[in-house]
Design a protein around this motif. Structure first.
Motif, PDB file in Angstrom:
ATOM      1  N   PHE A   1       0.692  -1.147   0.089  1.00  0.00           N
ATOM      2  CA  PHE A   1       0.000   0.103  -0.022  1.00  0.00           C
ATOM      3  C   PHE A   1       0.800   1.281   0.131  1.00  0.00           C
ATOM      4  O   PHE A   1       1.986   1.358   0.862  1.00  0.00           O
ATOM      5  CB  PHE A   1      -1.017   0.079   1.275  1.00  0.00           C
ATOM      6  CG  PHE A   1      -1.887   1.099   1.183  1.00  0.00           C
ATOM      7  CD1 PHE A   1      -3.107   0.927   0.490  1.00  0.00           C
ATOM      8  CD2 PHE A   1      -1.573   2.256   1.760  1.00  0.00           C
ATOM      9  CE1 PHE A   1      -3.979   2.175   0.454  1.00  0.00           C
ATOM     10  CE2 PHE A   1      -2.513   3.353   1.762  1.00  0.00           C
ATOM     11  CZ  PHE A   1      -3.663   3.276   0.968  1.00  0.00           C
ATOM     12  N   GLY A   2       0.410   2.116  -0.819  1.00  0.00           N
ATOM     13  CA  GLY A   2       1.119   3.528  -1.007  1.00  0.00           C
ATOM     14  C   GLY A   2       2.630   3.480  -1.696  1.00  0.00           C
ATOM     15  O   GLY A   2       3.339   4.643  -1.789  1.00  0.00           O
ATOM     16  N   ALA A   3       3.055   2.346  -1.904  1.00  0.00           N
ATOM     17  CA  ALA A   3       4.386   2.099  -2.673  1.00  0.00           C
ATOM     18  C   ALA A   3       4.306   2.523  -4.134  1.00  0.00           C
ATOM     19  O   ALA A   3       3.247   2.371  -4.665  1.00  0.00           O
ATOM     20  CB  ALA A   3       4.943   0.779  -2.329  1.00  0.00           C
ATOM     21  N   ASP A   4       5.222   2.830  -4.696  1.00  0.00           N
ATOM     22  CA  ASP A   4       5.600   2.906  -6.108  1.00  0.00           C
ATOM     23  C   ASP A   4       5.861   1.577  -6.622  1.00  0.00           C
ATOM     24  O   ASP A   4       7.057   1.083  -6.347  1.00  0.00           O
ATOM     25  CB  ASP A   4       6.951   3.972  -6.293  1.00  0.00           C
ATOM     26  CG  ASP A   4       6.884   4.175  -7.907  1.00  0.00           C
ATOM     27  OD1 ASP A   4       5.963   3.708  -8.614  1.00  0.00           O
ATOM     28  OD2 ASP A   4       8.045   4.668  -8.279  1.00  0.00           O
ATOM     29  N   MET A   5       4.819   1.098  -7.387  1.00  0.00           N
ATOM     30  CA  MET A   5       4.908  -0.159  -7.759  1.00  0.00           C
ATOM     31  C   MET A   5       5.077  -0.510  -9.211  1.00  0.00           C
ATOM     32  O   MET A   5       4.562   0.356  -9.971  1.00  0.00           O
ATOM     33  CB  MET A   5       3.738  -1.178  -7.043  1.00  0.00           C
ATOM     34  CG  MET A   5       3.518  -1.373  -5.617  1.00  0.00           C
ATOM     35  SD  MET A   5       2.177  -1.869  -5.164  1.00  0.00           S
ATOM     36  CE  MET A   5       0.804  -0.530  -5.094  1.00  0.00           C
ATOM     37  N   GLN A   6       5.833  -1.584  -9.687  1.00  0.00           N
ATOM     38  CA  GLN A   6       5.658  -1.819 -10.997  1.00  0.00           C
ATOM     39  C   GLN A   6       5.016  -3.156 -11.188  1.00  0.00           C
ATOM     40  O   GLN A   6       5.090  -4.148 -10.429  1.00  0.00           O
ATOM     41  CB  GLN A   6       7.140  -2.042 -11.423  1.00  0.00           C
ATOM     42  CG  GLN A   6       7.862  -0.475 -11.583  1.00  0.00           C
ATOM     43  CD  GLN A   6       8.091  -0.075 -10.222  1.00  0.00           C
ATOM     44  OE1 GLN A   6       8.906  -0.798  -9.470  1.00  0.00           O
ATOM     45  NE2 GLN A   6       7.857   1.132 -10.045  1.00  0.00           N
TER      46      GLN A   6
END
Length: 145
Positions: free
Chosen positions: A125-130
């Motif tokens: 949650f809230g992370a910069d994800m790929q």
């Protein structure tokens, strides 16, 4: 709550170059809690997702659910599903739940889906994800409860 379901042959999510969640055949689910959403809505959405008949049966018709196929799910938070694009060229996100509520409901949804008997992995949650996925079909369905 809002969700976008993509039927996938495989999907994974990475943070900082490290894979933190994955699924084989099943669903990649982007989920967004909206302002005013409750745990009851997360429960309803999880039950509906688990039983939604969007997988092929022996005749090739979409007649089987995630539970029927034994598929798994990758659940990823995505507040941008709350985007309001009615005015101007920049989307507004004021209808999304506050971050602490969004995180609580996102995690609640993932637990409920797991409680339905679906193997679940998640993003952060809230992370910069790929996100990497192979959409099967392609089948993409938008849901709101």
């Amino acid at each position: 709550m809002r969700a976008v379901l993509q039927r996938v042959s495989h999907a994974s999510v990475s943070v900082g170059g490290q894979v933190i969640g994955r699924t084989g055949p099943g669903l990649m689910i982007l989920v967004c809690a909206m302002r005013g959403d409750t745990g009851e809505q997360a429960d309803k959405l999880a039950a509906k997702v688990a039983k939604l008949r969007i997988f092929a049966d022996e005749a090739g018709r979409m007649n089987r659910s995630l539970l029927d196929t034994g598929g798994s799910a990758l659940v990823i938070s995505q507040f941008t599903l709350a985007a309001d694009t009615a005015r101007g060229n920049r989307p507004g996100f004021s209808t999304a739940a506050a971050p602490e509520d969004g995180e609580r409901l996102y995690e609640h949804f993932a637990r409920c889906l797991s409680g339905q008997g679906v193997a679940v992995e998640t993003g952060k949650f809230g992370a910069d994800m790929q996100v990497d996925l192979c959409n099967d079909g392609p089948v993409t369905i938008w849901m709101e409860v």
